[in-house]
Design a protein around this motif. Structure first.
Motif, short mmCIF file in Angstrom:
data_model
loop_
_atom_site.label_atom_id
_atom_site.label_comp_id
_atom_site.label_asym_id
_atom_site.label_seq_id
_atom_site.Cartn_x
_atom_site.Cartn_y
_atom_site.Cartn_z
N THR A 196 44.64 36.57 40.23
CA THR A 196 43.92 38.21 40.57
C THR A 196 44.87 39.33 40.50
OG1 THR A 196 42.43 38.06 42.25
CG2 THR A 196 41.22 37.67 41.00
N GLU A 197 46.19 38.57 41.62
CA GLU A 197 47.36 39.65 41.76
C GLU A 197 48.31 39.70 40.71
OE1 GLU A 197 48.52 39.15 46.18
OE2 GLU A 197 48.62 37.06 45.19
N PHE A 201 37.45 42.56 37.73
CA PHE A 201 37.38 40.50 38.07
C PHE A 201 37.18 39.69 38.72
CE2 PHE A 201 39.06 42.27 33.27
CZ PHE A 201 38.77 41.55 32.49
N SER A 202 37.83 39.97 40.12
CA SER A 202 37.88 39.25 41.41
C SER A 202 36.47 39.02 41.84
CB SER A 202 38.54 40.22 42.51
OG SER A 202 39.60 40.44 42.10
N CYS A 203 35.59 40.08 41.22
CA CYS A 203 34.35 39.70 41.84
C CYS A 203 33.69 39.21 40.06
CB CYS A 203 33.27 41.56 41.49
SG CYS A 203 33.92 42.59 42.85
N SER A 230 42.07 40.12 46.52
CA SER A 230 42.08 41.10 46.51
C SER A 230 41.34 41.95 46.16
CB SER A 230 41.65 40.55 44.51
OG SER A 230 42.67 39.80 44.19
N ILE A 231 40.47 41.71 47.60
CA ILE A 231 39.11 43.07 47.87
C ILE A 231 39.36 42.81 49.45
CG2 ILE A 231 36.92 42.72 47.90
CD1 ILE A 231 36.89 41.11 45.39
N TYR A 232 39.66 42.17 50.45
CA TYR A 232 39.32 42.16 51.43
C TYR A 232 40.78 42.96 51.90
CZ TYR A 232 39.33 41.07 56.69
OH TYR A 232 39.45 41.08 57.75
#
Length: 584
Positions: free
Chosen positions: A104-105, A119-121, A348-350
């Motif tokens: 995702t990076e 897209f991460s989710c 990508s989220i935290y």
């Protein structure tokens, strides 16, 4: 059954040993934990790329399809082979050259932070579902072997995978994949040789297959079979060579090793496309009523055909070794998913959430959170597998194909076409996915095979023809409508409104810039060869003891040959780990 239990216990001890052996190498940083710091050799990366596309489903759902339909199932795996060839030719080294730790990076570098979050989710949810199907496939097979409760089987196996993934991260995942590749190879080849001998050779296998080896039963149109293969090529290209599945090659130490890894995966997949299915094909001749033995599995009864063959044709102890191969395949697919999901969530989220709150965070903290997330992910995968267990009206092959075509392809289309179409507006990827999901719904409910049959003047399709036609219609619709829409969004692209233009330009520049390993790489190379060499030799030593099991001479010889192949491989790895001056 005692010997089968002993083999499985020995295998699990080996896998746990791998986790502890590579624990320190994964404990240095999040980069080491999520992708081995990008320092892995091509034969390790190639084996994990191969195993990531291989699961217990190959020995269950795909084997059941081979048992009933003949050669057609190999088309899926030939398409995998083609995809890895394209990886060697174009994709693999470019994925490594993205210079990121998680897929995702890479998505962020190409499409921006908004699409990274979307897209991460989506990909995390998708991975849970996919890994759940893999674990369910293993549970179906294992519960049939031991006549055990499938729920207990799924839970115990899932916890074993969870242990390896949390303990040693990407290093343990990839190292176990290499060992598991050896297990799968020796078991598959041994079973294939015995199957060919029993049916009288490959010519007899083809000639005596009950329902026509090439076409199979309930298939009246050869053109439909050809069309299925052509669209399989497109589907597997989309589902293997995309920004999400770039994780297969992010581990490689440099550009050249990434290409070699894809080439190795191509060779393994090409050979396996035939070797794996010789026993099910032979079983259709030798044991035509094999599925009756496991009628309690419902429509999944044919998925236990490999077990029927191993119990009836192979020496005592092979069932345990076969189960070890199945555990190997499923563990590979699951631990890769857990490790990847953890990396995606943390990076990508935290981490972005903490950055927005101006909270300073250390890499040690992120590493700790990554392990916690891997643990939680594993529990969720077990829950999904228990859910899929209840879907007895679907065969494992149909379940995997339906899920992949209807949900996976729409999500991944922007992630492969975005490598070629450079000028797209920010909203293009997620809108394309939304359109793709609608296209899947439309084909499933409106443009059905029955509707298409009436349109072209055919009375009706057989159930098998309808399944293949549905796959063709769905993939064709996605290639024309979903992918076509993404490409056409470039018409709406305006450079002055593109806040990510500089970032995107740098991304494509890096894609063409080779990665060269640094001076510290030699030490990592030796560690990989030395540690894995030891573990492989231990496995070879364990298998040679299987020759003591009371079997006919040819059965003992099979185990001796398998053990020698594995032991010599480990010995060569150990030897290559020694410094050049020590060999002089």
């Amino acid at each position: 059954m005692f010997y089968d239990y002993a083999v499985i216990v020995g295998y699990f001890l080996l896998v746990i040993g791998i986790g502890f052996t590579f624990k320190k190498m994964a404990a240095k940083s999040t980069s080491d934990y999520f992708r081995g710091g990008g320092r892995m050799l091509w034969w390790m990366v190639g084996s994990t790329a191969f195993m990531a596309q291989f699961s217990a489903w190959t020995f269950t759902g795909a084997a059941g399809k081979a048992f009933t339909d003949g050669f057609a199932v190999s088309l899926v795996f030939f398409a995998n082979t083609f995809a890895y060839f394209c990886g060697w030719a174009f994709f693999a080294h470019r994925f490594r050259q993205m210079r990121v730790d998680t897929p995702t990076e890479g998505i962020k570098r190409r499409f921006g932070s908004q699409n990274e979050l979307f897209f991460s989710c989506a990909l995390i949810v998708f991975s849970f579902l996919n890994a759940g199907i893999w674990l369910n496939a293993l549970g179906v097979f294992t519960s049939a072997v031991f006549e055990a409760d499938i729920n207990v089987t799924i839970i115990v196996t899932g916890l074993a995978v969870l242990f390896i993934s949390v303990l040693s991260g990407a290093w343990g995942v990839v190292a176990s994949d290499f060992v598991q590749t050896l297990v799968v190879a020796v078991v598959s080849i041994a079973c294939a040789i015995v199957a060919l001998v029993m049916v009288g050779g490959p010519v007899e296998l083809v000639d005596n297959f009950p329902s026509g080896f090439v076409m199979g039963p309930d298939m009246n149109y050869g053109l439909l079979l050809v069309g299925t293969f052509v669209f399989f090529l497109a589907k597997q290209m989309i589902t293997i060579m995309n920004l999400n599945d770039s994780f297969r090659f992010l581990n490689a130490k440099d550009t050249d090793n990434a290409r070699k890894a894809s080439l190795l995966a191509m060779v393994l997949m090409g050979i396996g496309s035939i070797i794996w299915f010789i026993p099910p094909w032979a079983s259709a001749i030798l044991y035509p009523d094999a599925a009756v033995a496991y009628a309690e599995l419902g429509n999944k009864a044919a998925d236990a055909v490999y077990l029927v063959f191993a119990r009836n044709a192979m020496p005592i102890g092979t069932v345990g070794l076969l189960l070890a191969a199945l555990f190997a395949a499923s563990m590979s697919s699951m631990d890769s998913a857990l490790n990847k999901n953890s990396g995606i969530f943390i990076r990508s989220i935290y981490q972005p959430i903490l950055a927005k709150r101006n909270k300073a965070v250390t890499d040690e903290h992120l590493l700790k959170m990554g392990k916690i997330l891997s643990f939680i992910s594993g529990l969720l995968v077990i829950v999904m597998a228990l859910f899929f267990k209840s879907l007895k009206e679907l065969s494992l092959f149909d379940l995997m194909m339906s899920f992949s075509v209807m949900i996976q392809v729409p999500i991944l289309i922007p992630l492969i076409f975005g490598l070629f179409i450079k000028k797209t507006p920010t909203w293009a990827p997620w809108v394309t996915v939304a359109l793709g999901l609608f296209v899947s719904w439309f084909v499933m409910n409106i443009l059905t095979p029955d509707v298409f049959a009436r349109f072209i003047g055919i009375a009706e399709f057989t159930p098998r023809e309808a399944t293949d036609m549905n796959l063709i219609l769905t993939i064709g619709a996605h290639l024309v409508i979903t992918a076509g829409f993404f490409c056409l969004t470039s018409v709406f692209y305006k450079e002055e409104n593109d806040q990510y233009k500089q970032q995107t330009d740098e991304f494509f520049k890096d894609l063409e810039t080779p990665v060269i390993a640094d001076d510290e790489q030699d030490d990592y190379d030796r560690q990989q060869r030395n540690k894995l060499g030891s573990m492989v030799m231990y496995m070879g030593t364990g298998i040679v003891f299987m020759a003591l099991i009371p079997n006919p001479w040819w059965g003992r010889l099979i185990f001796v040959c398998c053990a020698l192949i594995i032991f010599i491989t480990g010995m060569l790895l150990k030897k290559s780990a020694k410094p050049l001056h020590a060999l002089a």
